[in-house]
Scaffold this active site. Sequence first.
Site, PDB file in Angstrom:
ATOM      1  N   TYR A  24       0.837  -1.202   0.000  1.00  0.00           N
ATOM      2  CA  TYR A  24       0.000   0.000   0.000  1.00  0.00           C
ATOM      3  C   TYR A  24       0.871   1.250   0.000  1.00  0.00           C
ATOM      4  O   TYR A  24       0.594   2.217  -0.708  1.00  0.00           O
ATOM      5  CB  TYR A  24      -0.932   0.000   1.211  1.00  0.00           C
ATOM      6  N   SER A 106      -1.917  13.779   8.315  1.00  0.00           N
ATOM      7  CA  SER A 106      -2.879  13.480   7.260  1.00  0.00           C
ATOM      8  C   SER A 106      -4.307  13.478   7.788  1.00  0.00           C
ATOM      9  O   SER A 106      -4.558  13.139   8.949  1.00  0.00           O
ATOM     10  CB  SER A 106      -2.560  12.107   6.654  1.00  0.00           C
ATOM     11  N   GLN A 127      -3.043  18.369   6.926  1.00  0.00           N
ATOM     12  CA  GLN A 127      -3.426  18.160   5.527  1.00  0.00           C
ATOM     13  C   GLN A 127      -4.905  17.825   5.427  1.00  0.00           C
ATOM     14  O   GLN A 127      -5.431  17.033   6.215  1.00  0.00           O
ATOM     15  CB  GLN A 127      -2.597  17.023   4.915  1.00  0.00           C
ATOM     16  N   TYR A 129      -8.205  16.930   2.574  1.00  0.00           N
ATOM     17  CA  TYR A 129      -8.663  16.597   1.230  1.00  0.00           C
ATOM     18  C   TYR A 129      -9.902  17.413   0.866  1.00  0.00           C
ATOM     19  O   TYR A 129     -10.617  17.916   1.732  1.00  0.00           O
ATOM     20  CB  TYR A 129      -9.033  15.109   1.136  1.00  0.00           C
ATOM     21  N   THR A 155      -4.817  19.187  -0.235  1.00  0.00           N
ATOM     22  CA  THR A 155      -4.523  18.271  -1.332  1.00  0.00           C
ATOM     23  C   THR A 155      -5.633  18.322  -2.373  1.00  0.00           C
ATOM     24  O   THR A 155      -6.792  18.042  -2.069  1.00  0.00           O
ATOM     25  CB  THR A 155      -4.365  16.835  -0.803  1.00  0.00           C
ATOM     26  N   ARG A 164      -5.043   1.554  -8.187  1.00  0.00           N
ATOM     27  CA  ARG A 164      -3.787   0.993  -7.688  1.00  0.00           C
ATOM     28  C   ARG A 164      -3.878  -0.530  -7.713  1.00  0.00           C
ATOM     29  O   ARG A 164      -4.427  -1.154  -6.809  1.00  0.00           O
ATOM     30  CB  ARG A 164      -3.499   1.526  -6.288  1.00  0.00           C
ATOM     31  N   LYS A 251      -1.490  21.419  -2.571  1.00  0.00           N
ATOM     32  CA  LYS A 251      -0.648  20.258  -2.888  1.00  0.00           C
ATOM     33  C   LYS A 251      -1.221  19.487  -4.072  1.00  0.00           C
ATOM     34  O   LYS A 251      -2.398  19.118  -4.071  1.00  0.00           O
ATOM     35  CB  LYS A 251      -0.553  19.336  -1.668  1.00  0.00           C
ATOM     36  N   HIS A 275       1.489  13.012  -6.194  1.00  0.00           N
ATOM     37  CA  HIS A 275       0.974  12.120  -5.148  1.00  0.00           C
ATOM     38  C   HIS A 275       1.815  10.848  -5.069  1.00  0.00           C
ATOM     39  O   HIS A 275       1.309   9.752  -4.809  1.00  0.00           O
ATOM     40  CB  HIS A 275      -0.497  11.770  -5.417  1.00  0.00           C
ATOM     41  N   ARG A 278       0.788   7.885  -7.251  1.00  0.00           N
ATOM     42  CA  ARG A 278      -0.331   7.069  -6.784  1.00  0.00           C
ATOM     43  C   ARG A 278      -1.672   7.469  -7.396  1.00  0.00           C
ATOM     44  O   ARG A 278      -2.686   6.846  -7.102  1.00  0.00           O
ATOM     45  CB  ARG A 278      -0.428   7.148  -5.258  1.00  0.00           C
TER      46      ARG A 278
END
EC number: 1.1.-.-
Length: 396
Positions: A24, A106, A127, A129, A155, A164, A251, A275, A278
Amino acid sequence: MIISAASDYRAAAQRILPPFLFHYMDGGAYSEYTLHRNVEDLSEVALRQRILKNMSDLSLETTLFNEKLSMPVALGPVGLCGMYARRGEVQAAKAADAHGIPFTLSTVSVCPIEEVAPAIKRPMWFQLYVLRDRGFMRNALERAKAAGCSTLVFTVDMPTPGARYRDAHSGMSGPNAAMRRYLQAVTHPQWAWDVGLNGRPHDLGNISAYLGKPTGLEDYIGWLGNNFDPSISWKDLEWIRDFWDGPMVIKGILDPEDARDAVRFGADGIVVSNHGGRQLDGVLSSARALPAIADAVKGDIAILADSGIRNGLDVVRMIALGADTVLLGRAFLYALATAGQAGVANLLNLIEKEMKVAMTLTGAKSISEITQDSLVQGLGKELPAALAPMAKGNAA
């Protein structure tokens, strides 16, 4: 095992961690082309060696957003740190604090804001989202402000999750994922004891605090999948800019025009980032994207960069390409998974020593003296397409 570089920590982490967790953090989107290019393109940036410059007064110190940094490095936002080491976010934050650099928490951390912030003396960064649930975003911002977080890292390169493939193969997702993860955990006793049993709770602390109930791995995947917002635009960020009274960093910038938009928007900084390879496979590596962005906005906004940075030499390369500061991601997570706070502390010491060697041999006594002139002409600034083939080695 002798640890002399971040690559040693990667090898150790692969032995310690259940495969679903190792892959991961180590994996990327699709065929992982961009993930590999992040490392390879940066490694191809050639520095000019200079001699007889009297480098006895060398200094790595710098200032960013009115904060003094011992070196131009911060620990970037990495989700699920608390699954890689017992209360991993706290351990990483303590290592960063002791070294005199920022730690970024995060949104999807195991340890909540209220657990990490009091554990360190230095104000941490937070951070966030872009999510459909604006109530959660406001709640997280309010809690970050109350905890004394100094800088918001917003972000924007995740309006939808990347594909992924490694996650499906490793057990992070896909058929029978929960059973596969359990079987992996019981066959990795060091992790199972230290983190699996003694690192509980394994909630996503910031989300649990908002939802009012525990959120495990399946909840994390489901909740985030339902909340990424592809409709987001610059206008949607205005209320955040108005609400947050500290520095705000955007970001996920790879294009000079987006960097100019960030300046027009009033952001204090940007992170040149894909990222860590990713999200969208096939986009530019950060090393390739950075020079044009620096040409467009250097001096108008603080420029940070991540993706592919593995050592102190890479830090110097990124600064020469136009960054003011860099963010570490996988590099510190490998160290955290291997040896917790002590591992991250040792990694930062290694990076500092490597930076000093690189600066001494390029004639740069201070961070401000690391410029495009530090690069071999034709290899650093332009990074021609033929410069680096696709990597076959370690992930970005």
